[in-house]
Design a protein around this motif. Structure first.
Motif, PDB file in Angstrom:
ATOM      1  N   ARG A   1     -25.947 -14.228   7.598  1.00 49.55           N
ATOM      2  CA  ARG A   1     -25.189 -13.356   8.481  1.00 49.55           C
ATOM      3  C   ARG A   1     -23.818 -13.969   8.769  1.00 49.55           C
ATOM      4  O   ARG A   1     -23.681 -15.198   8.834  1.00 49.55           O
ATOM      5  N   VAL A   2     -22.825 -13.102   8.917  1.00 48.52           N
ATOM      6  CA  VAL A   2     -21.463 -13.552   9.211  1.00 48.52           C
ATOM      7  C   VAL A   2     -20.925 -12.729  10.373  1.00 48.52           C
ATOM      8  O   VAL A   2     -21.487 -11.701  10.751  1.00 48.52           O
ATOM      9  N   THR A   3     -19.808 -13.185  10.956  1.00 49.43           N
ATOM     10  CA  THR A   3     -19.202 -12.479  12.079  1.00 49.43           C
ATOM     11  C   THR A   3     -18.680 -11.115  11.631  1.00 49.43           C
ATOM     12  O   THR A   3     -18.003 -11.004  10.606  1.00 49.43           O
ATOM     13  N   GLN A   4     -18.972 -10.107  12.415  1.00 51.42           N
ATOM     14  CA  GLN A   4     -18.528  -8.757  12.094  1.00 51.42           C
ATOM     15  C   GLN A   4     -17.168  -8.479  12.721  1.00 51.42           C
ATOM     16  O   GLN A   4     -16.907  -8.852  13.861  1.00 51.42           O
ATOM     17  N   PHE A   5     -16.280  -7.833  11.971  1.00 55.90           N
ATOM     18  CA  PHE A   5     -15.008  -7.390  12.532  1.00 55.90           C
ATOM     19  C   PHE A   5     -14.870  -5.895  12.331  1.00 55.90           C
ATOM     20  O   PHE A   5     -15.580  -5.292  11.510  1.00 55.90           O
ATOM     21  N   GLN A   6     -13.959  -5.287  13.076  1.00 51.47           N
ATOM     22  CA  GLN A   6     -13.725  -3.857  12.968  1.00 51.47           C
ATOM     23  C   GLN A   6     -12.234  -3.582  12.897  1.00 51.47           C
ATOM     24  O   GLN A   6     -11.415  -4.462  13.163  1.00 51.47           O
ATOM     25  N   GLU A   7     -11.882  -2.365  12.519  1.00 54.63           N
ATOM     26  CA  GLU A   7     -10.477  -1.992  12.424  1.00 54.63           C
ATOM     27  C   GLU A   7      -9.770  -2.240  13.752  1.00 54.63           C
ATOM     28  O   GLU A   7     -10.275  -1.896  14.815  1.00 54.63           O
ATOM     29  N   GLY A   8      -8.612  -2.883  13.693  1.00 55.33           N
ATOM     30  CA  GLY A   8      -7.858  -3.203  14.905  1.00 55.33           C
ATOM     31  C   GLY A   8      -8.060  -4.617  15.401  1.00 55.33           C
ATOM     32  O   GLY A   8      -7.306  -5.086  16.253  1.00 55.33           O
ATOM     33  N   ASP A   9      -9.084  -5.328  14.878  1.00 57.31           N
ATOM     34  CA  ASP A   9      -9.266  -6.736  15.240  1.00 57.31           C
ATOM     35  C   ASP A   9      -8.200  -7.578  14.541  1.00 57.31           C
ATOM     36  O   ASP A   9      -7.732  -7.233  13.451  1.00 57.31           O
ATOM     37  N   VAL A  10      -7.839  -8.693  15.173  1.00 53.72           N
ATOM     38  CA  VAL A  10      -6.912  -9.639  14.554  1.00 53.72           C
ATOM     39  C   VAL A  10      -7.721 -10.854  14.105  1.00 53.72           C
ATOM     40  O   VAL A  10      -8.438 -11.451  14.898  1.00 53.72           O
ATOM     41  N   LEU A  11      -7.605 -11.215  12.826  1.00 52.64           N
ATOM     42  CA  LEU A  11      -8.345 -12.339  12.262  1.00 52.64           C
ATOM     43  C   LEU A  11      -7.400 -13.517  12.059  1.00 52.64           C
ATOM     44  O   LEU A  11      -6.322 -13.368  11.477  1.00 52.64           O
ATOM     45  N   LEU A  12      -7.822 -14.687  12.534  1.00 50.48           N
ATOM     46  CA  LEU A  12      -7.006 -15.898  12.443  1.00 50.48           C
ATOM     47  C   LEU A  12      -7.751 -16.973  11.676  1.00 50.48           C
ATOM     48  O   LEU A  12      -8.939 -17.213  11.922  1.00 50.48           O
ATOM     49  N   GLY A  13      -7.052 -17.649  10.767  1.00 55.48           N
ATOM     50  CA  GLY A  13      -7.625 -18.835  10.147  1.00 55.48           C
ATOM     51  C   GLY A  13      -7.804 -19.909  11.213  1.00 55.48           C
ATOM     52  O   GLY A  13      -6.903 -20.158  12.003  1.00 55.48           O
ATOM     53  N   ASN A  14      -8.979 -20.555  11.236  1.00 52.02           N
ATOM     54  CA  ASN A  14      -9.263 -21.502  12.314  1.00 52.02           C
ATOM     55  C   ASN A  14      -9.624 -22.880  11.794  1.00 52.02           C
ATOM     56  O   ASN A  14     -10.447 -23.581  12.379  1.00 52.02           O
ATOM     57  N   ILE A  15      -9.014 -23.268  10.707  1.00 50.35           N
ATOM     58  CA  ILE A  15      -9.229 -24.618  10.196  1.00 50.35           C
ATOM     59  C   ILE A  15      -7.960 -25.042   9.471  1.00 50.35           C
ATOM     60  O   ILE A  15      -7.396 -24.280   8.690  1.00 50.35           O
ATOM     61  N   ARG A  16      -7.434 -26.196   9.825  1.00 45.88           N
ATOM     62  CA  ARG A  16      -6.232 -26.681   9.160  1.00 45.88           C
ATOM     63  C   ARG A  16      -6.558 -26.926   7.699  1.00 45.88           C
ATOM     64  O   ARG A  16      -7.597 -27.496   7.406  1.00 45.88           O
ATOM     65  N   PRO A  17      -5.778 -26.468   6.740  1.00 46.69           N
ATOM     66  CA  PRO A  17      -4.373 -26.063   6.888  1.00 46.69           C
ATOM     67  C   PRO A  17      -4.162 -24.543   6.950  1.00 46.69           C
ATOM     68  O   PRO A  17      -3.110 -24.061   6.549  1.00 46.69           O
ATOM     69  N   TYR A  18      -5.166 -23.802   7.452  1.00 45.61           N
ATOM     70  CA  TYR A  18      -5.060 -22.336   7.442  1.00 45.61           C
ATOM     71  C   TYR A  18      -4.744 -21.753   8.823  1.00 45.61           C
ATOM     72  O   TYR A  18      -4.908 -20.561   9.052  1.00 45.61           O
ATOM     73  N   LEU A  19      -4.290 -22.593   9.765  1.00 50.72           N
ATOM     74  CA  LEU A  19      -4.079 -22.124  11.127  1.00 50.72           C
ATOM     75  C   LEU A  19      -3.005 -21.044  11.226  1.00 50.72           C
ATOM     76  O   LEU A  19      -2.933 -20.351  12.237  1.00 50.72           O
ATOM     77  N   ARG A  20      -2.189 -20.905  10.212  1.00 53.71           N
ATOM     78  CA  ARG A  20      -1.117 -19.916  10.292  1.00 53.71           C
ATOM     79  C   ARG A  20      -1.451 -18.650   9.507  1.00 53.71           C
ATOM     80  O   ARG A  20      -0.612 -17.773   9.345  1.00 53.71           O
ATOM     81  N   LYS A  21      -2.651 -18.529   9.022  1.00 47.32           N
ATOM     82  CA  LYS A  21      -3.034 -17.320   8.306  1.00 47.32           C
ATOM     83  C   LYS A  21      -3.581 -16.303   9.292  1.00 47.32           C
ATOM     84  O   LYS A  21      -4.390 -16.627  10.164  1.00 47.32           O
TER      85      LYS A  21
END
Length: 408
Positions: free
Chosen positions: A66-86
């Motif tokens: 199972r993985v985290t569910q997202f829906q239209e309108g959610d903002v997804l952020l990279g949460n591990i360096r070096p992806y913090l700016r994605k």
């Protein structure tokens, strides 16, 4: 007076309310079965777009039930360096990996998804996010601290106008990127044609990487307190990942004691990424073709290859060989993993590359360098125009997101 200035003067002349992020959003806590996801509905941290608007280029690859569910309108952020700016503003529903934060707005009549996307892509938020990342090897954003970030919440009409203005910049970027992508495809076609050798020895020698030189590791034994200070420098992961030729101006500070045994990088070294969430992006290469500073090191999540006989190897040629389709097809033989894939240097050293005569290497290197300049050069043509548009967008984004705070 501009449209945005007129709106501010009419709707919020005395300033706007500033609130903590946690007052207007929450993290998604729902999950979805990974088997229900497809190539377009699964988002891993490697597949998030850089800090700009657009759609994902996600590939299907969840490794857990199972993985985290997202829906239209959610903002997804990279949460591990070096992806913090994605960052990505979801335009459909799906599921994301554990290295992605899924942020959901409480009330879209108070704050719009497009406005939140711009706020979380700002330089101010990135600095806050980076400051509150935790961990020595692969720092992650502190989820509780992230929600303490303070943002302005202007009237919805003002938010929509800001998004409209900034979308104009990103639409132009998208057009330039599409044209640039066509050029990249052309470069890759000619690169793979020039690097497809059908001759038999002695015209072409096929050698293992172990036969070309010695492998070495990046920084070891470092803690978070060692970084962003000190007199020494290191080459960050994304510099290696993004640049076939290492950008020697893109470095970070690190503290290294006089008695520490760390590996300095040298002219002619070939650098490789050690791991990735995506198997196809492991062992991405970067060649040091310039003369580095004497105190320059390599980050902990990459490794280097130092050729032993540089007189028979052309560095421009090598920089294209290691990014060629033929060589990239061999990477799965040397990498394995579950949630992240790691390169085995033992197996990697057994991979082979073609070595034509030196004059032919140089001719191929010169030809492909010319194509590469058209595609990646930042001082002329489309890359320069795209870079200028991005800088313009970032300037206006940060300016438009600055509001006087309303006093109670």
């Amino acid at each position: 007076m501009s449209q945005i200035e007129e709106l501010v003067e009419r709707l919020c002349p005395d300033g706007v309310t500033h609130v903590s992020l946690g007052n207007v959003v929450a993290y998604s806590t729902t999950t979805i079965d990974a088997s229900e996801l497809t190539e377009t509905t699964f988002v891993g941290v490697d597949n998030l777009l850089p800090n700009k608007a657009g759609k994902t280029t996600a590939r299907h690859g969840p490794n857990t039930a199972r993985v985290t569910q997202f829906q239209e309108g959610d903002v997804l952020l990279g949460n591990i360096r070096p992806y913090l700016r994605k960052i990505w503003l979801a335009d459909h529903s799906g599921g994301c990996s554990g290295d992605v934060l899924c942020i959901r707005i409480h009330d879209t009549s108070e704050i719009s998804p497009g406005f939140l996307f711009q706020v979380l892509g700002s330089e101010s938020f990135f600095r806050f996010f980076t400051k509150h990342s935790r961990g020595a090897k692969m720092p992650r954003g502190d989820k509780k601290e992230v929600l303490k970030y303070v943002l302005p919440v202007p009237p919805l009409e003002v938010q929509h106008e800001i998004v409209k203005i900034l979308d104009t910049f990103t639409d132009l970027e998208a057009e330039l990127e599409a044209e640039l992508e066509a050029r990249r495809a052309q470069y890759e076609y000619y690169r793979d044609q020039l690097l497809s050798f059908n001759e038999t020895p002695p015209q072409i020698r096929w050698v293992t990487l172990n036969d070309t030189g010695i492998f070495y590791s990046g920084l070891t034994g470092k803690t978070k307190s060692d970084f962003d200070r000190g007199e020494s420098l290191f080459i960050p992961y994304m510099n290696v990942f993004q640049n076939p030729t290492t950008d020697l101006t893109d470095t970070r500070h690190v503290s290294i004691g006089p008695d520490e045994r760390q590996n300095r990088v040298q002219h002619g070294d070939i650098l490789f990424t050690l791991s990735s969430e995506n198997l196809n992006e492991c062992a991405t290469s970067s060649v040091i073709r310039g003369q580095p500073e004497a105190n320059l090191f390599l980050n902990s999540f990459c490794f280097g290859l130092r050729p032993s006989h540089t007189d028979g190897l052309d560095l421009p040629y090598l920089s294209h060989v290691f990014r060629s389709r033929a060589f990239r097809k061999e990477i799965p033989k040397a990498a394995a993993g579950v949630t992240r894939f790691n390169v085995s240097r033992t197996r990697f050293g057994k991979l082979m590359i073609p070595i034509p005569p030196l004059d032919r290497q140089r001719a191929i290197g010169r030809t492909l360098d010319s194509f590469d300049t058209l595609v990646n050069g930042l001082t002329s043509g489309l890359p320069a125009e795209l870079n200028a548009r991005r800088q313009q967008y970032e300037y206006y984004r940060d300016k438009l997101l600055t509001f006087k705070e309303l006093k109670s």
